[in-house]
Design an enzyme around this catalytic site. Structure first.
Site, mmCIF file in Angstrom:
data_model
loop_
_atom_site.group_PDB
_atom_site.id
_atom_site.type_symbol
_atom_site.label_atom_id
_atom_site.label_comp_id
_atom_site.label_asym_id
_atom_site.label_seq_id
_atom_site.Cartn_x
_atom_site.Cartn_y
_atom_site.Cartn_z
ATOM 1 N N VAL A 1 38.090 19.632 20.148
ATOM 2 C CA VAL A 1 38.827 20.742 20.398
ATOM 3 C C VAL A 1 38.419 21.249 21.691
ATOM 4 C CG1 VAL A 1 39.621 23.089 19.634
ATOM 5 C CG2 VAL A 1 39.450 21.245 17.969
ATOM 6 N N CYS A 2 37.133 21.279 21.975
ATOM 7 C CA CYS A 2 36.691 21.923 23.048
ATOM 8 C C CYS A 2 37.407 21.543 24.507
ATOM 9 C CB CYS A 2 35.166 21.869 23.422
ATOM 10 S SG CYS A 2 34.360 22.523 21.900
ATOM 11 N N PRO A 3 37.473 20.399 24.856
ATOM 12 C CA PRO A 3 38.195 19.820 25.958
ATOM 13 C C PRO A 3 39.571 20.579 26.145
ATOM 14 C CG PRO A 3 37.789 17.891 24.842
ATOM 15 C CD PRO A 3 36.977 19.205 24.030
#
Length: 187
Positions: free
Chosen positions: A46-48
């Site tokens: 999810v972070c990128p």
């Protein structure tokens, strides 16, 4: 106790930004609006998507005089490696702050102690160093940079227009409210 309207605690950290390692501190943030976005870890899922969404909206934040800081408990070296290998993270021009000692994650109360990772925390800080907006998510829930932009615009509006408040779904140029006895029960 809420962190809203408290001053950010002193810190010093190293960040990766635009091909360089830079020093970042609470003093760096003074004098302009800042957005601090905590995320669990580099090289994840999810972070990128979130950091790329912020990167795609970064020019708008800049036009508003807002600095953006992405923070995880990874090192600034890991941030550079991620930037060099991920198409999504290559778009990031704002500072990616390393917090390997978890000082920042603790200061902003988003550290998951047993994992050494941060929750998805978003903080909007005014030029005086006060936290004006905070939002913390479970790590499985991604954020939306356009909604963050709307909230920052509302925070900036309220700061420059004392006595006025922004109602739900307020957007730039829309009507605001001036709280008074006359409005009670009429909204």
């Amino acid at each position: 106790m809420s962190l809203i309207n408290t001053h950010i605690k002193p810190f010093k950290a190293t960040a990766y930004q635009n091909g360089k390692f830079i020093d970042v501190s609470n003093e760096t943030m003074k004098g302009k609006w800042s957005v601090v976005v905590f995320y669990p870890a580099d090289f994840t899922f999810v972070c990128p998507t979130e950091l790329e969404d912020l990167a795609n909206n970064y020019a708008e934040f800049q036009k508003m005089g807002v600095d953006v800081y992405g923070v995880s408990t990874d090192t600034h070296f890991a941030h550079k490696a991620w930037h060099d290998t991920s198409d999504a993270i290559k778009k990031v021009q704002y500072a990616l702050v390393g917090d390997p000692t978890a000082t920042l994650a603790r200061n902003f109360e988003v550290l998951i102690e047993e994992e050494g990772l941060a929750l998805r925390g978003t903080f909007v800080i005014n030029p005086e160093g006060q936290i004006k907006i905070m939002e913390v998510h479970d790590n499985g829930i991604g954020r939306d940079a356009s909604e963050l932009l709307r909230k920052v615009k509302a925070a900036q509006y309220v700061a420059s227009h004392p006595g006025e408040v922004c109602p739900a779904k307020w957007t730039e140029g829309a009507e605001t409210l001036t709280p008074s006895l006359d409005l009670v029960g009429k909204i």
